[in-house]
Design an enzyme around this catalytic site. Structure first.
Site, PDB file in Angstrom:
ATOM      1  N   GLU A 167       8.512   1.649  14.817  1.00 29.60           N
ATOM      2  CA  GLU A 167       9.231   2.306  13.727  1.00 29.60           C
ATOM      3  C   GLU A 167       9.357   3.781  14.077  1.00 29.60           C
ATOM      4  OE1 GLU A 167       9.284   0.359  10.155  1.00 29.60           O
ATOM      5  OE2 GLU A 167       7.146  -0.092  10.127  1.00 29.60           O
TER       6      GLU A 167
ATOM      7  N   ASN B 249       0.810  -1.225   0.000  1.00 32.69           N
ATOM      8  CA  ASN B 249       0.000   0.000   0.000  1.00 32.69           C
ATOM      9  C   ASN B 249       0.846   1.279   0.000  1.00 32.69           C
ATOM     10  OD1 ASN B 249       0.777  -0.664   2.645  1.00 32.69           O
ATOM     11  ND2 ASN B 249      -1.028   0.286   3.556  1.00 32.69           N
TER      12      ASN B 249
ATOM     13  N   GLU C 250       4.505  -4.846  12.148  1.00 32.67           N
ATOM     14  CA  GLU C 250       3.499  -3.787  12.048  1.00 32.67           C
ATOM     15  C   GLU C 250       2.382  -4.365  11.198  1.00 32.67           C
ATOM     16  OE1 GLU C 250       1.098  -1.414  10.716  1.00 32.67           O
ATOM     17  OE2 GLU C 250       2.647  -0.445   9.512  1.00 32.67           O
TER      18      GLU C 250
ATOM     19  N   CYS D 226      -3.678   1.067   7.085  1.00 34.20           N
ATOM     20  CA  CYS D 226      -3.987   0.439   8.369  1.00 34.20           C
ATOM     21  C   CYS D 226      -4.340   1.452   9.445  1.00 34.20           C
ATOM     22  CB  CYS D 226      -2.831  -0.436   8.833  1.00 34.20           C
ATOM     23  SG  CYS D 226      -1.228   0.384   8.807  1.00 34.20           S
TER      24      CYS D 226
END
Length: 484
Positions: free
Chosen positions: A461, A157, A253, A287
């Site tokens: 992250e 994405n 993630e 997300c």
């Protein structure tokens, strides 16, 4: 690999090594989701090619790991400058590969070079306890050391941004890497790796193209000491299980189902405008998308009317058109997934306030869809649709809003829309999500950590914490004098 005349170019030094030749059968197609036309074909990496990439990274790990942080930082800054200089090529390539409107792809470009610059600076910082005498008449200090070879697996994405989010801290911390982009959207990662290879020593960054088999080979390789994955929950579980065999570290993630809590004291019209943007950006394939709105009962009808009106202003169309505000879904498979969620919700009695159907045109276009009259336990509320579908629920009070917000297996992000400071403070404390926004959504900063709770994974992250994820820490304890 072949490219049409109107596609942004990829340097031949990297791309040609993956060229699909006549007779190759194990290949993947890169398809423009707005046209359903194939724009590139590449060979899937074999197990031997994955092993060769890891071997190159392993051979380079000691030299790169011992490169002074100031020198690593200087190289990363040069890379960031080059990405900025070639931003338009990256943006065009990303738009064609993902279907994201070109205006949005251009807007995302600074996020990529900003994180590289941040990590360049962070590479030169050390933190932890000050050196000192803590026990046994000895002097203690702490060393930050690289892990060695890390495997990076990125999603379809946001291919460029997620590659930058993983490559920059891994390299800044002194690791060598093997990176595998999603098979659907590898183009900007190919270009980024080629760009990095202009500045970095041989073997520091290694590219592998392919499907899940290539990813599995990276995860299982004994010389890879960490896996960083962005993907769905099922993939995360499989990676964690496979990594356990060699006790390698993982950062995962995974998915999200972001609750958006809209209170009656918020400015309803403005909130509806903002949330229509945050819910359908990237065609909802994000997300952190504002996909699960929970509205205080007193404002429910007013908000729904305003929100639907804003959603119906969304212009779905060709990503090349500067007026387009939403493009297609990434693939036919994703289209069928979205259709299935909406059709099942409709069959269970949900109300489709707008949208709810595939658009009659080439490409995988689905209408922006708003769904109401759904229960907290319904599939479309509990599970990630990952498409242009937003549910809106009516809640009676603060406690019910909080209960419903936390009542899913995900824990990536949430947002609170209120002018009441006390309420905002309560909800930012009690929401079980890794990022909580107040009166905004999706934005983040390189200086702050990003990552989820619960089934949204673990590890961070961005920020200095993100750099720590790619480091190991050694306590050195020295006693200067031996006992007589």
């Amino acid at each position: 690999m072949s490219y049409p005349a109107n596609a942004a170019s990829v340097a031949a030094s990297t791309a040609q090594s993956w060229l699909a030749e006549p007779g190759d059968t194990d290949v993947s197609l890169i398809i423009n989701p707005a046209t359903e036309q194939t724009i590139a074909t590449y060979r899937n990496a074999s197990a031997e090619e994955v092993n060769a990439a890891v071997v190159r990274a392993y051979a380079a790990r000691t030299s790169w790991g011992r490169t002074p942080p100031s020198e690593r930082a200087e190289l990363l800054l040069k890379i960031a400058d080059a990405v900025e200089q070639e931003a338009e090529e990256f943006a065009v390539m990303e738009s064609k590969n993902t279907g994201r409107p070109i205006t949005q792809s251009r807007d995302e470009m600074p996020w990529a070079w900003d994180v590289i610059r941040f990590c360049a600076g962070a590479a030169r910082l050390s933190h932890g306890p000050a050196a000192g005498e803590y026990a046994n008449d000895s002097t203690s200090w702490m060393r930050r050391e690289p892990l060695g070879v890390v495997g990076l697996i990125t999603p379809w994405n946001y291919p460029l941004l997620m590659a930058a989010w993983k490559l920059a801290p891994a390299l800044a911390a002194g690791n060598t890497v093997v990176i595998k982009p999603a098979e659907l959207t590898p183009l900007t990662t190919i270009k980024l790796v080629d760009l990095m290879s202009r500045f970095l020593p041989d073997g520091v960054v290694n590219l592998v193209l392919g499907d899940g088999r290539a990813g599995q080979a990276i995860v299982e390789h004994p010389q890879v000491r960490k896996i960083a994955l962005t993907g769905d929950v099922s993939t995360g579980r499989a990676v964690a299980a496979a990594a356990a065999a060699t006790l390698k570290r993982t950062s995962l993630e995974l998915g999200g189902k972001a609750p958006v809590l809209v209170f009656a004291d918020s400015p309803v019209a403005q909130t509806a405008r903002d949330l229509a943007e945050f819910g359908f950006s990237a065609t909802g394939q994000d997300c952190t998308a504002a996909c699960r709105i929970i509205v205080e009962e007193a404002a429910f009808d007013e908000f729904v009317d305003a929100y639907v009106a804003e959603v119906e202003k969304i212009r779905v169309g060709n990503p090349d058109d500067l007026g387009t505000t939403m493009g297609p879904l990434i693939s036919e498979r994703q289209m069928k997934r979205v259709e299935g969620f909406v059709d099942r919700a409709r069959a269970e009695g949900a109300s489709i306030r707008t949208g709810g159907e595939r658009l009659a045109r080439d490409g995988w276009f689905y209408a922006p869809t708003v769904v109401t009259d759904v229960g907290q336990d319904s599939e479309i509320v509990q599970h990630e649709v990952f498409g242009p579908v937003v549910t809106i629920q009516r809640a009676r009070n603060d406690d019910e809003m909080l209960e419903w917000a936390n009542g899913v297996d995900y824990g990536l992000s949430a947002s609170v829309w209120t002018t009441n400071l006390a309420r905002a403070m309560r909800f930012t404390r009690e929401l079980e999500f890794g990022t909580v926004w107040v009166n905004q959504q999706i934005f983040t900063a390189a200086e702050m950590p990003f990552g989820g709770f619960k089934n949204s994974g673990y590890g961070k992250e961005l920020s200095g914490i993100g750099l720590d994820e790619y480091s190991q820490f050694k306590h050195v304890m020295v006693k200067a004098e031996l006992a007589p």
